[in-house]
Motif scaffolding. Structure first.
Motif, PDB file in Angstrom:
ATOM      1  N   PRO A 242       0.803  -1.229   0.000  1.00  0.00           N
ATOM      2  CA  PRO A 242       0.000   0.000   0.000  1.00  0.00           C
ATOM      3  C   PRO A 242       0.833   1.275   0.000  1.00  0.00           C
ATOM      4  O   PRO A 242       0.333   2.333  -0.386  1.00  0.00           O
ATOM      5  CB  PRO A 242      -0.817  -0.116   1.302  1.00  0.00           C
ATOM      6  CG  PRO A 242      -0.849  -1.567   1.611  1.00  0.00           C
ATOM      7  CD  PRO A 242       0.448  -2.126   1.119  1.00  0.00           C
ATOM      8  N   SER A 243       2.081   1.196   0.438  1.00  0.00           N
ATOM      9  CA  SER A 243       2.919   2.394   0.447  1.00  0.00           C
ATOM     10  C   SER A 243       3.204   2.887  -0.959  1.00  0.00           C
ATOM     11  O   SER A 243       3.441   4.077  -1.173  1.00  0.00           O
ATOM     12  CB  SER A 243       4.241   2.122   1.173  1.00  0.00           C
ATOM     13  OG  SER A 243       5.003   1.136   0.489  1.00  0.00           O
ATOM     14  N   ASP A 244       3.177   1.991  -1.940  1.00  0.00           N
ATOM     15  CA  ASP A 244       3.452   2.389  -3.318  1.00  0.00           C
ATOM     16  C   ASP A 244       2.371   3.314  -3.866  1.00  0.00           C
ATOM     17  O   ASP A 244       2.681   4.406  -4.360  1.00  0.00           O
ATOM     18  CB  ASP A 244       3.618   1.157  -4.212  1.00  0.00           C
ATOM     19  CG  ASP A 244       4.814   0.314  -3.799  1.00  0.00           C
ATOM     20  OD1 ASP A 244       5.760   0.870  -3.218  1.00  0.00           O
ATOM     21  OD2 ASP A 244       4.797  -0.899  -4.058  1.00  0.00           O
ATOM     22  N   PRO A 245       1.064   2.934  -3.807  1.00  0.00           N
ATOM     23  CA  PRO A 245       0.038   3.857  -4.280  1.00  0.00           C
ATOM     24  C   PRO A 245      -0.059   5.114  -3.427  1.00  0.00           C
ATOM     25  O   PRO A 245      -0.454   6.178  -3.930  1.00  0.00           O
ATOM     26  CB  PRO A 245      -1.257   3.035  -4.217  1.00  0.00           C
ATOM     27  CG  PRO A 245      -0.962   1.863  -3.364  1.00  0.00           C
ATOM     28  CD  PRO A 245       0.497   1.603  -3.505  1.00  0.00           C
ATOM     29  N   PHE A 246       0.303   5.058  -2.135  1.00  0.00           N
ATOM     30  CA  PHE A 246       0.310   6.271  -1.318  1.00  0.00           C
ATOM     31  C   PHE A 246       1.372   7.232  -1.822  1.00  0.00           C
ATOM     32  O   PHE A 246       1.131   8.445  -1.911  1.00  0.00           O
ATOM     33  CB  PHE A 246       0.552   5.941   0.156  1.00  0.00           C
ATOM     34  CG  PHE A 246       0.603   7.163   1.029  1.00  0.00           C
ATOM     35  CD1 PHE A 246      -0.552   7.892   1.286  1.00  0.00           C
ATOM     36  CD2 PHE A 246       1.801   7.594   1.576  1.00  0.00           C
ATOM     37  CE1 PHE A 246      -0.505   9.039   2.087  1.00  0.00           C
ATOM     38  CE2 PHE A 246       1.853   8.734   2.363  1.00  0.00           C
ATOM     39  CZ  PHE A 246       0.691   9.453   2.627  1.00  0.00           C
ATOM     40  N   ASP A 247       2.549   6.717  -2.157  1.00  0.00           N
ATOM     41  CA  ASP A 247       3.601   7.565  -2.722  1.00  0.00           C
ATOM     42  C   ASP A 247       3.144   8.185  -4.037  1.00  0.00           C
ATOM     43  O   ASP A 247       3.437   9.357  -4.320  1.00  0.00           O
ATOM     44  CB  ASP A 247       4.876   6.747  -2.952  1.00  0.00           C
ATOM     45  CG  ASP A 247       5.560   6.355  -1.646  1.00  0.00           C
ATOM     46  OD1 ASP A 247       5.247   6.959  -0.614  1.00  0.00           O
ATOM     47  OD2 ASP A 247       6.390   5.421  -1.678  1.00  0.00           O
ATOM     48  N   ASP A 248       2.411   7.417  -4.851  1.00  0.00           N
ATOM     49  CA  ASP A 248       1.880   7.943  -6.108  1.00  0.00           C
ATOM     50  C   ASP A 248       0.933   9.108  -5.846  1.00  0.00           C
ATOM     51  O   ASP A 248       0.939  10.107  -6.569  1.00  0.00           O
ATOM     52  CB  ASP A 248       1.142   6.847  -6.880  1.00  0.00           C
ATOM     53  CG  ASP A 248       2.071   5.799  -7.464  1.00  0.00           C
ATOM     54  OD1 ASP A 248       3.286   6.085  -7.564  1.00  0.00           O
ATOM     55  OD2 ASP A 248       1.591   4.698  -7.796  1.00  0.00           O
ATOM     56  N   LEU A 249       0.090   8.972  -4.825  1.00  0.00           N
ATOM     57  CA  LEU A 249      -0.836  10.053  -4.482  1.00  0.00           C
ATOM     58  C   LEU A 249      -0.074  11.303  -4.075  1.00  0.00           C
ATOM     59  O   LEU A 249      -0.379  12.410  -4.536  1.00  0.00           O
ATOM     60  CB  LEU A 249      -1.780   9.616  -3.353  1.00  0.00           C
ATOM     61  CG  LEU A 249      -2.707  10.704  -2.783  1.00  0.00           C
ATOM     62  CD1 LEU A 249      -3.589  11.297  -3.866  1.00  0.00           C
ATOM     63  CD2 LEU A 249      -3.554  10.137  -1.652  1.00  0.00           C
ATOM     64  N   MET A 250       0.921  11.150  -3.224  1.00  0.00           N
ATOM     65  CA  MET A 250       1.694  12.308  -2.773  1.00  0.00           C
ATOM     66  C   MET A 250       2.355  13.034  -3.948  1.00  0.00           C
ATOM     67  O   MET A 250       2.393  14.261  -3.993  1.00  0.00           O
ATOM     68  CB  MET A 250       2.760  11.862  -1.764  1.00  0.00           C
ATOM     69  CG  MET A 250       2.224  11.415  -0.412  1.00  0.00           C
ATOM     70  SD  MET A 250       1.364  12.741   0.513  1.00  0.00           S
ATOM     71  CE  MET A 250      -0.357  12.362   0.144  1.00  0.00           C
ATOM     72  N   LYS A 251       2.837  12.269  -4.908  1.00  0.00           N
ATOM     73  CA  LYS A 251       3.477  12.877  -6.075  1.00  0.00           C
ATOM     74  C   LYS A 251       2.476  13.591  -6.979  1.00  0.00           C
ATOM     75  O   LYS A 251       2.867  14.434  -7.797  1.00  0.00           O
ATOM     76  CB  LYS A 251       4.206  11.799  -6.879  1.00  0.00           C
ATOM     77  CG  LYS A 251       5.401  11.186  -6.167  1.00  0.00           C
ATOM     78  CD  LYS A 251       5.961  10.017  -6.951  1.00  0.00           C
ATOM     79  CE  LYS A 251       7.082   9.313  -6.203  1.00  0.00           C
ATOM     80  NZ  LYS A 251       7.572   8.111  -6.935  1.00  0.00           N
ATOM     81  N   SER A 252       1.193  13.252  -6.828  1.00  0.00           N
ATOM     82  CA  SER A 252       0.157  13.814  -7.694  1.00  0.00           C
ATOM     83  C   SER A 252      -0.448  15.100  -7.142  1.00  0.00           C
ATOM     84  O   SER A 252      -1.319  15.684  -7.781  1.00  0.00           O
ATOM     85  CB  SER A 252      -0.972  12.794  -7.897  1.00  0.00           C
ATOM     86  OG  SER A 252      -0.489  11.611  -8.480  1.00  0.00           O
ATOM     87  N   LEU A 253       0.025  15.540  -5.985  1.00  0.00           N
ATOM     88  CA  LEU A 253      -0.590  16.692  -5.327  1.00  0.00           C
ATOM     89  C   LEU A 253       0.112  18.005  -5.652  1.00  0.00           C
ATOM     90  O   LEU A 253      -0.003  18.979  -4.912  1.00  0.00           O
ATOM     91  CB  LEU A 253      -0.604  16.473  -3.811  1.00  0.00           C
ATOM     92  CG  LEU A 253      -1.374  15.244  -3.335  1.00  0.00           C
ATOM     93  CD1 LEU A 253      -1.269  15.108  -1.824  1.00  0.00           C
ATOM     94  CD2 LEU A 253      -2.835  15.324  -3.753  1.00  0.00           C
ATOM     95  N   THR A 254       0.807  18.052  -6.772  1.00  0.00           N
ATOM     96  CA  THR A 254       1.586  19.241  -7.124  1.00  0.00           C
ATOM     97  C   THR A 254       0.697  20.457  -7.364  1.00  0.00           C
ATOM     98  O   THR A 254       1.146  21.588  -7.227  1.00  0.00           O
ATOM     99  CB  THR A 254       2.429  18.983  -8.388  1.00  0.00           C
ATOM    100  OG1 THR A 254       1.557  18.533  -9.451  1.00  0.00           O
ATOM    101  CG2 THR A 254       3.475  17.916  -8.111  1.00  0.00           C
TER     102      THR A 254
END
Length: 228
Positions: free
Chosen positions: A29-41
């Protein structure tokens, strides 16, 4: 009108998107969470990012009460993907809707009430939006109920309609976990009848992409190596 990117630029081709969804079912689950964080630009307010992180931590701290998803930690890749889709396709969206997307199934999964969610510090507008997105599983194939359900979502806001479409899109992309071909086809048909028109009203391009995903789902086959 909310700025939206082209679906292909966000998801890629349908086959590629389906493959990524299936892989997410067995990823950390940490992988999609990291993806979300990167998408909040697109979020200019740093407090908004904190709110989203807190919502994720809140979910991880809860237990699932539904037999359909006995492990919330295993299930959480889905709401993470929905929230990530939302942040990517509508980069200027109000961050509160990213929180709603992340928590869109919190009532069903945890058994919490609206009052309990508000008592946890979430305001009544977020609770109301999540409640509108919460389907009655006993009536999920009842067309009279579905008509009323989707009318309520569209009546709330453009943003909530987009969240519901992205939620269904992600579920369709992962439909190859469904063993029964007839069940999978029926699921796609209902999505085509009730969600696709809403996707078209969001934007013709988004509607066309959603239609392609529906057709992909109708012809897809079960992949037994993946489990939700």
């Amino acid at each position: 009108m909310l700025l939206m990117l082209k679906p292909e630029d966000v998801f890629g081709g349908v086959s590629k998107a389906a493959g990524e969804k299936m892989e997410s079912l067995v990823s950390d689950p940490s992988d999609p969470f990291d993806d979300l964080m990167k998408s909040l630009t697109g979020l200019r307010n740093s407090d908004a990012v904190v709110d989203i992180k807190q919502a994720y931590a809140f979910l991880l701290g809860k237990e699932s009460v539904t037999p359909h998803h006995p492990s919330l930690k295993a299930y959480i890749s889905h709401p993470l993907r929905v929230a990530t889709y939302l942040a990517r396709i509508a980069p200027e969206i109000d961050s509160r809707y990213v929180v709603v997307a992340l928590m869109h199934n919190v009532f069903e999964i945890t058994g919490m009430s609206d009052a309990q969610l508000v008592a946890e510090g979430y305001d009544s507008e977020i609770s109301k939006a999540i409640r509108l997105l919460t389907i009655d599983r006993a009536n999920e194939e009842n067309k009279v109920y579905l008509k009323h359900f989707y009318k309520g979502i569209e009546g709330h806001s453009f943003e909530l309609s987009l969240i519901r479409c992205l939620d269904k899109l992600d579920n369709l992309l992962g439909s190859q976990i469904i063993e029964d071909d007839i069940e999978r086809y029926r699921y796609a048909e209902l999505a085509g009848e009730f969600v696709q028109p809403m996707a078209v009203r969001i934007s013709p391009e988004f509607g066309n992409y959603f239609s392609d995903v529906v057709e992909f789902t109708k012809s897809a086959k079960h992949l037994p190596d993946y489990k939700c």
